[in-house]
Design a protein around this motif. Sequence first.
Motif: not given
Length: 333
Positions: A118-129, A195-201
């Motif tokens: 998850g952090p790799i995908f998000a981090g690489c997306t931010f690196v690209s931007i 994906n990022y998700a809620l640990s509670t509802i």
Amino acid sequence: MIESNTASWWHSAESSHCTVCCCTTANKVLTLVFMVLLVVAILFGNVVTLAVVVGTKHFHTPQGYLKASLAVADLAVGIFVVPLSVYAEVYLMVADSAPQWTSFNSQLVSFHPCNVIGPIFAGCTFVSITTIFLLTIERSIAVLKPLHKDSVITRKRTTILIVLSWIGSFFLAVSPMIFSAEIALEYNSCSRMCNYALSTINEFQAWNILLLFPTFDFTLLEEPCIRQHSKRRKHLAETECQSSSKPTFSDIKAAKTIGTLTVAFTASFTPIAVFVVGNVLGNKWCNFSFFSFWILASNSCWNVIIYSVRDQKFRLCAQKLLMPSRRKNSVTN
């Protein structure tokens, strides 16, 4: 018992979140083929880009360094992010049940693959931007201040900015888990990704921190583009007769290439931004989730195509790299 619970959870999740990609066996096979081809395209395209940039002296420039950073970020998506989805889908098709870790979020188990992916995908997306932002700034200086570009844009400064962009991007990627105990990572049955998700509802307010993502991204993608075009028009109008200070043809053409990259990435990221805002407002959008995440992932193989179409020198170097026999024949003739 755990395996049975996992299978029942996954089947119930599929029935309640039946995406267009996964409702039938044929769609599942086509989706898996798409994922595998995407891995091949990402790996091939970005390895070629790195080989051309590293192996050609012409590209040993600040702009070349930034393009190499962009290729590494895209390559990480093809090495880590998409293969995990391929593994999960193959496992589901072969065993008729999902891997156990897909039924839990990252806060409920000691180790979860999405804690890494998850952090790799998000981090690489931010690196690209951020890299596209830096490329835009670099080209803006080259076009607007051609006499000062060599003194302002140096390889040392560019390297420092690249390192800072990677550090800042990955800090931003893990910030939701750092600043909110309600946000975890999970393998989502809709998007087929971590994906990022809620640990509670019930704590929907915790999603508000994710609004930092689209705000950060669109600020970097849009502001320099508007500023670049408005300043370029003003500059060319004021210095029309001063040929010594005009940018070179290659600088202008490179600026157009970066502009194309910016437009492509903005188009691929916009669905994700809409999806994040929708989630904050409480919408699920299961089908839209799948398409938005995979449109963004597909962007990782587009850069080499844009370079090949827009940059003749890159295209020639890539052809020499991929077809050495043709190069030898041309030299012999």
